[in-house]
Design an enzyme around this catalytic site. Structure first.
Site, PDB file in Angstrom:
ATOM      1  N   ASP A   1       0.831  -1.202   0.000  1.00  0.00           N
ATOM      2  CA  ASP A   1       0.000   0.000   0.000  1.00  0.00           C
ATOM      3  C   ASP A   1       0.867   1.253   0.000  1.00  0.00           C
ATOM      4  O   ASP A   1       0.515   2.263  -0.613  1.00  0.00           O
ATOM      5  CB  ASP A   1      -0.927  -0.004   1.215  1.00  0.00           C
ATOM      6  CG  ASP A   1      -2.064   0.992   1.075  1.00  0.00           C
ATOM      7  OD1 ASP A   1      -2.630   1.102  -0.035  1.00  0.00           O
ATOM      8  OD2 ASP A   1      -2.401   1.663   2.068  1.00  0.00           O
TER       9      ASP A   1
ATOM     10  N   CYS B   1     -10.713   3.932  -5.433  1.00  0.00           N
ATOM     11  CA  CYS B   1      -9.876   3.790  -4.242  1.00  0.00           C
ATOM     12  C   CYS B   1     -10.418   4.663  -3.114  1.00  0.00           C
ATOM     13  O   CYS B   1     -10.653   4.190  -1.999  1.00  0.00           O
ATOM     14  CB  CYS B   1      -8.432   4.162  -4.564  1.00  0.00           C
ATOM     15  SG  CYS B   1      -7.332   4.071  -3.131  1.00  0.00           S
TER      16      CYS B   1
ATOM     17  N   TYR C   1     -12.654   2.575  -0.098  1.00  0.00           N
ATOM     18  CA  TYR C   1     -12.100   2.364   1.237  1.00  0.00           C
ATOM     19  C   TYR C   1     -13.058   2.873   2.311  1.00  0.00           C
ATOM     20  O   TYR C   1     -13.220   2.249   3.362  1.00  0.00           O
ATOM     21  CB  TYR C   1     -10.740   3.046   1.360  1.00  0.00           C
ATOM     22  CG  TYR C   1      -9.577   2.141   1.032  1.00  0.00           C
ATOM     23  CD1 TYR C   1      -8.528   1.967   1.915  1.00  0.00           C
ATOM     24  CD2 TYR C   1      -9.532   1.424  -0.164  1.00  0.00           C
ATOM     25  CE1 TYR C   1      -7.455   1.124   1.630  1.00  0.00           C
ATOM     26  CE2 TYR C   1      -8.483   0.576  -0.469  1.00  0.00           C
ATOM     27  CZ  TYR C   1      -7.447   0.435   0.430  1.00  0.00           C
ATOM     28  OH  TYR C   1      -6.398  -0.418   0.143  1.00  0.00           O
TER      29      TYR C   1
ATOM     30  N   GLU D   1      -8.826  -3.182  -7.527  1.00  0.00           N
ATOM     31  CA  GLU D   1      -8.911  -3.117  -6.070  1.00  0.00           C
ATOM     32  C   GLU D   1      -9.201  -4.499  -5.479  1.00  0.00           C
ATOM     33  O   GLU D   1      -8.648  -4.865  -4.438  1.00  0.00           O
ATOM     34  CB  GLU D   1     -10.000  -2.130  -5.645  1.00  0.00           C
ATOM     35  CG  GLU D   1      -9.627  -0.662  -5.795  1.00  0.00           C
ATOM     36  CD  GLU D   1      -8.647  -0.187  -4.732  1.00  0.00           C
ATOM     37  OE1 GLU D   1      -8.235  -1.010  -3.871  1.00  0.00           O
ATOM     38  OE2 GLU D   1      -8.282   0.999  -4.754  1.00  0.00           O
TER      39      GLU D   1
END
Length: 215
Positions: A42, A132, A136, A204
């Site tokens: 990450d 993204c 999240y 993802e």
């Protein structure tokens, strides 16, 4: 419009925000090695993600458009240091991260972001970036909605970070900017944007899976 993009990205979007990686974070059962592997990758992802926003500044047609990716890039620069500090809490040194090769999933995802940005405009770039930011927050919301808060969950800091008001606001701003960029697009152009959004969502899913597989 973001709701439409998400609906059209099914079933991949659900696989993304409700992935086994996310569920194991919620239950506190994710193996430590998997989380450490994810954290290192990450960080490498954040480097290229920042490059994508820098590219967004270049792609802007005016100062108003430039302000949005520029502000995000400033925030990411600060978050990168926070990410390093978080990695240290998990026994990962900055040197170890620097020595870590990028996983195939990280390479595929980040280079896709940059390729989309290089060949397209801001709308295309933000179609690739937005999953993204929004995903999240939705993953964290999924956890807080469907799982009880555990008193000793080692991943609670991660959950709290992405369910915080600051991240929710940042995700909303990113989604709103993508919506604004798409207002003048025709049907064919919107279909192209949708394809990018869906592809990034699939990336993802692969990124979570990378964490589980230690690949």
């Amino acid at each position: 419009m973001i709701t439409q993009f998400i609906e059209n990205a099914q079933p991949y979007w659900q696989r993304y925000v409700e992935h086994q990686f996310v569920q194991q974070l919620a239950q506190g059962t994710l193996p430590k090695a998997c989380f450490q592997h994810y954290l290192k990758q990450d960080y490498l992802y954040l480097f290229h993600y920042s490059r994508a926003f820098a590219l967004g500044i270049f792609k802007a047609k005016n100062f108003k458009e430039m302000a949005v990716p520029r502000q995000t890039l400033d925030i990411l620069s600060q978050e990168t240091q926070l990410h390093l500090d978080y990695c240290k809490q998990w026994g990962i040194s900055e040197q170890e991260i620097a020595d870590t090769p990028e996983s195939p999933a990280c390479i595929a995802y980040t280079r896709y972001l940059l390729d989309v940005g290089m060949t397209g405009g801001l709308a295309e770039l933000y179609a690739a970036i937005t999953p993204c930011a929004v995903g999240y927050v939705q993953a964290a919301d999924y956890i807080t909605t469907h799982y009880p808060r555990l008193p000793n969950n080692p991943y609670q800091d991660w959950i709290d970070t992405y369910s915080s008001a600051d991240f929710q606001q940042a995700a909303t701003e990113t989604a709103d900017f993508l919506t604004a960029l798409c207002q003048s697009l025709n049907t064919n152009q919107l279909a192209h944007i949708q394809n990018i959004f869906t592809t990034a969502t699939r990336m993802e899913v692969n990124f979570w899976q990378m964490g589980l597989d230690l690949s």
